[in-house]
Design a protein around this motif. Structure first.
Motif, PDB file in Angstrom:
ATOM      1  N   ARG A  63       0.038 -64.382 -52.321  1.00 38.60           N
ATOM      2  CA  ARG A  63      -0.596 -63.752 -51.339  1.00 38.60           C
ATOM      3  C   ARG A  63       0.254 -62.417 -51.238  1.00 38.60           C
ATOM      4  N   GLU A  64       1.503 -62.559 -50.881  1.00 42.71           N
ATOM      5  CA  GLU A  64       2.334 -61.321 -50.788  1.00 42.71           C
ATOM      6  C   GLU A  64       2.245 -60.361 -51.884  1.00 42.71           C
ATOM      7  N   LEU A  65       2.416 -61.197 -53.138  1.00 45.68           N
ATOM      8  CA  LEU A  65       2.120 -59.940 -54.490  1.00 45.68           C
ATOM      9  C   LEU A  65       0.859 -59.220 -54.293  1.00 45.68           C
ATOM     10  N   LEU A  66      -0.223 -59.948 -54.263  1.00 46.21           N
ATOM     11  CA  LEU A  66      -1.533 -59.273 -54.099  1.00 46.21           C
ATOM     12  C   LEU A  66      -1.676 -58.218 -53.108  1.00 46.21           C
ATOM     13  N   ARG A  67      -0.975 -58.563 -51.945  1.00 47.92           N
ATOM     14  CA  ARG A  67      -1.070 -57.608 -50.746  1.00 47.92           C
ATOM     15  C   ARG A  67      -0.509 -56.419 -51.083  1.00 47.92           C
ATOM     16  N   SER A  68       1.083 -56.540 -51.611  1.00 51.18           N
ATOM     17  CA  SER A  68       1.838 -55.424 -52.062  1.00 51.18           C
ATOM     18  C   SER A  68       0.915 -54.555 -53.187  1.00 51.18           C
ATOM     19  N   LEU A  69       0.254 -55.000 -54.166  1.00 55.75           N
ATOM     20  CA  LEU A  69      -0.602 -54.357 -55.040  1.00 55.75           C
ATOM     21  C   LEU A  69      -1.614 -53.508 -54.302  1.00 55.75           C
ATOM     22  N   ASP A  70      -2.384 -53.941 -53.078  1.00 53.18           N
ATOM     23  CA  ASP A  70      -3.053 -53.289 -52.722  1.00 53.18           C
ATOM     24  C   ASP A  70      -2.485 -52.081 -51.901  1.00 53.18           C
ATOM     25  N   ASP A  71      -1.360 -52.066 -51.767  1.00 54.07           N
ATOM     26  CA  ASP A  71      -0.635 -50.695 -51.133  1.00 54.07           C
ATOM     27  C   ASP A  71      -0.628 -49.584 -52.102  1.00 54.07           C
ATOM     28  N   LEU A  72      -0.915 -49.832 -53.314  1.00 57.29           N
ATOM     29  CA  LEU A  72      -0.547 -49.058 -54.406  1.00 57.29           C
ATOM     30  C   LEU A  72      -1.965 -48.161 -54.426  1.00 57.29           C
ATOM     31  N   GLY A  73      -1.740 -46.788 -55.001  1.00 59.64           N
ATOM     32  CA  GLY A  73      -2.693 -45.784 -55.431  1.00 59.64           C
ATOM     33  C   GLY A  73      -2.978 -45.898 -57.043  1.00 59.64           C
ATOM     34  N   ASP A  74      -4.140 -45.252 -57.430  1.00 67.62           N
ATOM     35  CA  ASP A  74      -4.210 -45.095 -58.773  1.00 67.62           C
ATOM     36  C   ASP A  74      -2.926 -44.473 -59.651  1.00 67.62           C
ATOM     37  N   VAL A  75      -2.185 -43.687 -58.828  1.00 70.10           N
ATOM     38  CA  VAL A  75      -1.114 -42.974 -59.540  1.00 70.10           C
ATOM     39  C   VAL A  75       0.146 -43.764 -59.764  1.00 70.10           C
ATOM     40  N   GLN A  76       0.350 -45.189 -58.788  1.00 68.17           N
ATOM     41  CA  GLN A  76       1.181 -45.640 -58.923  1.00 68.17           C
ATOM     42  C   GLN A  76       1.183 -46.784 -60.006  1.00 68.17           C
ATOM     43  N   GLN A  77       2.186 -47.301 -60.761  1.00 70.71           N
ATOM     44  CA  GLN A  77       2.472 -48.294 -61.751  1.00 70.71           C
ATOM     45  C   GLN A  77       2.884 -49.761 -61.490  1.00 70.71           C
ATOM     46  N   PHE A  78       2.461 -50.671 -61.934  1.00 70.53           N
ATOM     47  CA  PHE A  78       3.068 -51.995 -61.608  1.00 70.53           C
ATOM     48  C   PHE A  78       3.038 -52.889 -63.072  1.00 70.53           C
ATOM     49  N   HIS A  79       4.057 -53.988 -62.844  1.00 71.72           N
ATOM     50  CA  HIS A  79       4.047 -55.038 -63.780  1.00 71.72           C
ATOM     51  C   HIS A  79       4.238 -56.181 -63.241  1.00 71.72           C
ATOM     52  N   VAL A  80       3.983 -57.359 -63.549  1.00 73.68           N
ATOM     53  CA  VAL A  80       3.997 -58.569 -63.132  1.00 73.68           C
ATOM     54  C   VAL A  80       4.716 -59.643 -64.127  1.00 73.68           C
ATOM     55  N   ILE A  81       5.624 -60.421 -63.758  1.00 74.35           N
ATOM     56  CA  ILE A  81       6.202 -61.409 -64.407  1.00 74.35           C
ATOM     57  C   ILE A  81       6.418 -62.511 -63.752  1.00 74.35           C
ATOM     58  N   PHE A  82       5.917 -63.831 -63.960  1.00 75.01           N
ATOM     59  CA  PHE A  82       6.086 -64.865 -63.410  1.00 75.01           C
ATOM     60  C   PHE A  82       7.042 -65.795 -64.550  1.00 75.01           C
ATOM     61  N   TYR A  83       7.866 -66.511 -64.044  1.00 77.22           N
ATOM     62  CA  TYR A  83       9.014 -67.087 -64.891  1.00 77.22           C
ATOM     63  C   TYR A  83       9.512 -68.807 -64.227  1.00 77.22           C
ATOM     64  N   ASN A  84       9.719 -69.376 -65.253  1.00 77.25           N
ATOM     65  CA  ASN A  84      10.529 -70.646 -64.927  1.00 77.25           C
ATOM     66  C   ASN A  84      11.714 -70.621 -66.023  1.00 77.25           C
ATOM     67  N   ASP A  85      11.546 -71.723 -67.066  1.00 76.60           N
ATOM     68  CA  ASP A  85      12.405 -71.536 -68.167  1.00 76.60           C
ATOM     69  C   ASP A  85      12.263 -70.245 -69.145  1.00 76.60           C
ATOM     70  N   ARG A  88      -6.020 -53.654 -61.013  1.00 74.69           N
ATOM     71  CA  ARG A  88      -5.692 -54.694 -59.759  1.00 74.69           C
ATOM     72  C   ARG A  88      -6.369 -56.052 -59.822  1.00 74.69           C
ATOM     73  N   ARG A  89      -7.738 -55.939 -60.350  1.00 77.83           N
ATOM     74  CA  ARG A  89      -8.728 -56.984 -60.377  1.00 77.83           C
ATOM     75  C   ARG A  89      -8.039 -57.998 -61.413  1.00 77.83           C
ATOM     76  N   ALA A  90      -7.605 -57.257 -62.512  1.00 78.77           N
ATOM     77  CA  ALA A  90      -7.185 -58.185 -63.585  1.00 78.77           C
ATOM     78  C   ALA A  90      -5.859 -58.848 -63.064  1.00 78.77           C
ATOM     79  N   ALA A  91      -4.888 -58.245 -62.338  1.00 78.88           N
ATOM     80  CA  ALA A  91      -3.807 -58.818 -62.084  1.00 78.88           C
ATOM     81  C   ALA A  91      -3.949 -59.763 -61.123  1.00 78.88           C
ATOM     82  N   ARG A  92      -5.099 -59.753 -60.223  1.00 80.67           N
ATOM     83  CA  ARG A  92      -5.447 -60.881 -59.463  1.00 80.67           C
ATOM     84  C   ARG A  92      -5.868 -62.104 -60.239  1.00 80.67           C
ATOM     85  N   ARG A  93      -6.559 -61.845 -61.282  1.00 77.11           N
ATOM     86  CA  ARG A  93      -7.135 -63.142 -62.127  1.00 77.11           C
ATOM     87  C   ARG A  93      -5.824 -63.753 -62.735  1.00 77.11           C
ATOM     88  N   PHE A  94      -4.822 -62.818 -63.391  1.00 71.05           N
ATOM     89  CA  PHE A  94      -3.751 -63.308 -63.875  1.00 71.05           C
ATOM     90  C   PHE A  94      -2.858 -64.240 -62.761  1.00 71.05           C
TER      91      PHE A  94
END
Length: 226
Positions: free
Chosen positions: A88-110, A132-138
């Motif tokens: 929830r927090e990750l997706l909320r943070s992505l919603d703060d970004l505008g089209d000119v900002q960039q992001f990347h997402v990594i989930f990890y365990n081992d 952002r829609r693609a990130a939500r699905r991921f």
């Protein structure tokens, strides 16, 4: 009389002006090329300004953000709440970004699981509505499993030259970074801020992660989900 005519005079008596040599002007144009370079050789370029965003109240400003989130088996306990809150927090943070900002997402365990929309090749993408829609699905597809290893996903995040990295984990002290990992990560950060959220109570800390955050100009904070 012709013999008494003054030099330069015409037959009618009018004075004839001397012919001037043609005037030639030489114009010299100097062209100066200004090539912007980083303050130090090898330092990644980071644009000023940006937007302010964060997770669980831990905020910073920038234009390029990488989110590194723990998805180990313990993030499912109790009742899947830690991982659900993190998403929830990750997706909320992505919603703060505008089209000119960039992001990347990594989930990890081992190992780490990376957001790779079509054409991104593992790089940061612009925060367009489609991305952002693609990130939500991921994010919604991620499931908890396995153990916890912080160093490699955090190194991968720093190699993208972000303004800031947000790392979230519920790891125990036994999963913390060692001295060699700390030194390597601080070098790789190259000016990126590291913002660390750790789920738990006030006594549950990871000194290695806290040190990386402090040395990278960021902050480490323990958050209780109770």
């Amino acid at each position: 009389m012709e013999g008494n005519r003054r030099p330069g005079a015409t037959a009618g008596g009018a004075a004839r002006l001397p012919r001037l040599a043609p005037f030639r002007a030489l114009v010299v144009v100097l062209a100066v090329a200004v090539i912007p370079t980083p303050a130090q050789e090898g330092e990644p370029f980071r644009s000023p300004g940006g937007v302010r965003t964060g997770i669980f109240g831990l905020e910073t400003r920038g234009n390029r953000f990488v989110y590194v989130f723990d998805r180990s088996a313990s993030m499912a306990d109790p009742d899947g709440r830690p991982l659900a809150a993190a998403k929830r927090e990750l997706l909320r943070s992505l919603d703060d970004l505008g089209d000119v900002q960039q992001f990347h997402v990594i989930f990890y365990n081992d190992r780490h699981q990376v957001f790779t929309p079509e054409g991104s090749r593992g790089r940061a993408v612009f925060a367009t509505e489609a991305n952002r829609r693609a990130a939500r699905r991921f994010v919604e597809s991620v499931r908890p499993a396995g153990g916890t290893r912080h160093a490699e996903p955090l190194a991968a995040a720093f190699q993208l030259a972000p303004d800031a990295v947000f790392l979230l984990t519920d790891a125990d002290a036994g999963d913390d970074l060692g001295p060699d990992d700390i030194e390597r990560l601080v070098r790789l950060a190259a000016g990126a801020r590291c913002m660390v959220i750790q789920f738990g109570d006030g006594d549950r800390r990871s000194p290695g992660l806290a040190e990386v955050a402090a040395r990278c100009g960021g902050e480490y904070r323990v958050v209780s989900l109770e």
